[in-house]
Design an enzyme around this catalytic site. Sequence first.
Site, PDB file in Angstrom:
ATOM      1  N   PHE A 229       6.795  -0.249   5.791  1.00  0.00           N
ATOM      2  CA  PHE A 229       6.944  -0.500   4.344  1.00  0.00           C
ATOM      3  C   PHE A 229       7.230   0.857   3.658  1.00  0.00           C
ATOM      4  O   PHE A 229       6.541   1.265   2.728  1.00  0.00           O
ATOM      5  CB  PHE A 229       5.688  -1.126   3.727  1.00  0.00           C
ATOM      6  CG  PHE A 229       5.208  -2.375   4.424  1.00  0.00           C
ATOM      7  CD1 PHE A 229       5.810  -3.598   4.166  1.00  0.00           C
ATOM      8  CD2 PHE A 229       4.156  -2.331   5.334  1.00  0.00           C
ATOM      9  CE1 PHE A 229       5.365  -4.762   4.802  1.00  0.00           C
ATOM     10  CE2 PHE A 229       3.712  -3.481   5.975  1.00  0.00           C
ATOM     11  CZ  PHE A 229       4.312  -4.700   5.706  1.00  0.00           C
ATOM     12  N   ASP A 251      11.562  -0.720   6.627  1.00  0.00           N
ATOM     13  CA  ASP A 251      11.418  -1.530   5.407  1.00  0.00           C
ATOM     14  C   ASP A 251      12.399  -2.693   5.538  1.00  0.00           C
ATOM     15  O   ASP A 251      13.479  -2.536   6.116  1.00  0.00           O
ATOM     16  CB  ASP A 251      11.761  -0.689   4.168  1.00  0.00           C
ATOM     17  CG  ASP A 251      11.195  -1.291   2.884  1.00  0.00           C
ATOM     18  OD1 ASP A 251      10.241  -0.713   2.331  1.00  0.00           O
ATOM     19  OD2 ASP A 251      11.714  -2.337   2.446  1.00  0.00           O
ATOM     20  N   SER A 252      12.022  -3.851   4.987  1.00  0.00           N
ATOM     21  CA  SER A 252      12.932  -4.999   5.105  1.00  0.00           C
ATOM     22  C   SER A 252      14.142  -4.831   4.181  1.00  0.00           C
ATOM     23  O   SER A 252      15.156  -5.492   4.363  1.00  0.00           O
ATOM     24  CB  SER A 252      12.196  -6.292   4.787  1.00  0.00           C
ATOM     25  OG  SER A 252      11.649  -6.211   3.499  1.00  0.00           O
ATOM     26  N   ALA A 278      16.059  -1.108   8.983  1.00  0.00           N
ATOM     27  CA  ALA A 278      15.875  -2.200   8.021  1.00  0.00           C
ATOM     28  C   ALA A 278      15.459  -3.434   8.814  1.00  0.00           C
ATOM     29  O   ALA A 278      16.286  -4.066   9.463  1.00  0.00           O
ATOM     30  CB  ALA A 278      17.176  -2.465   7.268  1.00  0.00           C
ATOM     31  N   ASP A 298       1.612   0.182   4.403  1.00  0.00           N
ATOM     32  CA  ASP A 298       1.450   0.177   2.937  1.00  0.00           C
ATOM     33  C   ASP A 298       2.280  -0.971   2.348  1.00  0.00           C
ATOM     34  O   ASP A 298       3.305  -0.742   1.715  1.00  0.00           O
ATOM     35  CB  ASP A 298       1.897   1.532   2.360  1.00  0.00           C
ATOM     36  CG  ASP A 298       1.665   1.617   0.857  1.00  0.00           C
ATOM     37  OD1 ASP A 298       0.806   0.884   0.346  1.00  0.00           O
ATOM     38  OD2 ASP A 298       2.365   2.419   0.197  1.00  0.00           O
ATOM     39  N   CYS A 338      -2.618  -2.871  -2.194  1.00  0.00           N
ATOM     40  CA  CYS A 338      -2.499  -2.531  -3.617  1.00  0.00           C
ATOM     41  C   CYS A 338      -2.669  -3.776  -4.491  1.00  0.00           C
ATOM     42  O   CYS A 338      -2.338  -3.756  -5.669  1.00  0.00           O
ATOM     43  CB  CYS A 338      -1.164  -1.836  -3.902  1.00  0.00           C
ATOM     44  SG  CYS A 338       0.252  -2.850  -3.498  1.00  0.00           S
TER      45      CYS A 338
HETATM   46  N1  SAH Z   1       4.846   3.078   1.087  1.00  0.00           N
HETATM   47  C1  SAH Z   1       5.799   3.095   0.016  1.00  0.00           C
HETATM   48  C2  SAH Z   1       5.616   1.953  -0.964  1.00  0.00           C
HETATM   49  C3  SAH Z   1       5.690   0.576  -0.336  1.00  0.00           C
HETATM   50  S1  SAH Z   1       6.168  -0.639  -1.446  1.00  0.00           S
HETATM   51  C4  SAH Z   1       5.740   4.459  -0.682  1.00  0.00           C
HETATM   52  O1  SAH Z   1       4.923   5.303  -0.320  1.00  0.00           O
HETATM   53  O2  SAH Z   1       6.532   4.670  -1.601  1.00  0.00           O
HETATM   54  C5  SAH Z   1       6.369  -2.001  -0.406  1.00  0.00           C
HETATM   55  C6  SAH Z   1       7.671  -2.041   0.382  1.00  0.00           C
HETATM   56  O3  SAH Z   1       7.575  -3.115   1.329  1.00  0.00           O
HETATM   57  C7  SAH Z   1       8.949  -2.338  -0.413  1.00  0.00           C
HETATM   58  O4  SAH Z   1       9.863  -1.285  -0.249  1.00  0.00           O
HETATM   59  C8  SAH Z   1       9.499  -3.639   0.173  1.00  0.00           C
HETATM   60  O5  SAH Z   1      10.918  -3.650   0.295  1.00  0.00           O
HETATM   61  C9  SAH Z   1       8.855  -3.662   1.533  1.00  0.00           C
HETATM   62  N2  SAH Z   1       8.661  -4.988   2.150  1.00  0.00           N
HETATM   63  C10 SAH Z   1       8.278  -6.143   1.547  1.00  0.00           C
HETATM   64  N3  SAH Z   1       8.136  -7.120   2.447  1.00  0.00           N
HETATM   65  C11 SAH Z   1       8.419  -6.585   3.673  1.00  0.00           C
HETATM   66  C12 SAH Z   1       8.443  -7.094   5.023  1.00  0.00           C
HETATM   67  N4  SAH Z   1       8.120  -8.355   5.287  1.00  0.00           N
HETATM   68  N5  SAH Z   1       8.782  -6.246   6.009  1.00  0.00           N
HETATM   69  C13 SAH Z   1       9.087  -4.947   5.752  1.00  0.00           C
HETATM   70  N6  SAH Z   1       9.102  -4.421   4.502  1.00  0.00           N
HETATM   71  C14 SAH Z   1       8.766  -5.223   3.480  1.00  0.00           C
END
Ligand code: SAH
Length: 394
Positions: A229, A251-252, A278, A298, A338
Amino acid sequence: MAYKKVFLKPGKEESLKRFHPWIFSGAISKYEQEPEEGEVVEVYTSSKEYIATGHFQIGSIAVRVLSFVPCEINRDFWKEKLAIAYDVRKCIGVACNPNNNTYRLVHGEGDNLPGLVIDIYGKTAVMQAHSSGMHYSRNDLASALAEVMDGVIENIYYKSETTLPYKAGLGQENGFIFGGSNENVAIENGLKFHVDWLKGQKTGFFVDQRKNRALLEKYSKGRSVLNMFCYTGGFSFYAMRGGAKLVHSVDSSAKAVELTEKNVELNFPGDERHKAYAEDAFKYLDNMGDNYDLIILDPPAFAKHKDALRNALQGYRRLNAKAFSKIKPGGILFTFSCSQVVTKENFRNAVFTAAAMSGRNVRILHQLTQPADHPVNIYHPEGEYLKGLVLYVE
Ligand code: SAH
């Protein structure tokens, strides 16, 4: 200026006497004159005693309190609040710091400004209204902010496209109120990153992980890191500076992966230790090998409302269980939630269950929370939303 009066039902002033800043619609008995969405109102007890002044809103939270003493809500009022908020950030050491120009200046209720968020990125302030009242005050707020931070900020970008109450029908509004520079590289603890205040999530960057990223840096030396994430890659470039052997960011969102690559390149041009993918988190965790010995989880808020709590806890359990099953012996897991509705205990229990499922020996090394520029108003404990655990997995 005479504000419209709102009267509470008998006994409903109790939480206000303890300075809680929300008045729920069910606590209101009558209006002297029906206020409009976003109007400033004065709140009175059933025995007609003044108790608070705040922004009125149609919805479950009917009034967000701005003051517990009678006053006018005008540019001077905003200026005083913003000056205090700025002073707090100087006192924490995140403002006026040559090594860091990224921080939250206003954190809603935590700064006695419910409905308002302001993040600072170098010379640009990004302002977000979460209530109609703050939206209507945006020009006064911006003018007061420009005065309080004169010489520091040159641009104020207003970004309330996704945060205003949908029912208020205020439409979208994104744009510069002051200035208009496209210079968008900011610095956090000496590391650079691009901020996309136009299209990025929240105000463009997750400023609430600054301290936790700095802690991660200390654990990174020689480790193989998975930043799950990753969004704009915050944890990744800290891990690289900390001397990680390799860093994989996932990240997705393809856009997020692109941003991460751009930010890594900005700090470590041509560094081959980093790769970004991705992909969906659950899929990646299922298919990855067992070579990582530092994993960051996260995720976005799994529960935005109380009704979603059960599913959210299940989500945290599943996610953490996958990490526990794959992390190398002697590995370190940084895991976060969060979601405001998930309590510290809820989260810890979910991670506890996931650990037990894996049968590994797990120690809690650190219990993390939001940094000091996301303060919690002592009268509004709901403001504590970020929870994290750093775990040693045998
Ligand atoms: N760790 C980051 C903030 C994370 S925000 C930082 O320090 O800035 C959450 C992120 O999770 C987003 O970018 C979103 O695109 C991603 N996300 C949401 N669902 C997801 C999934 N199923 N698999 C991977 N990423 C995902």
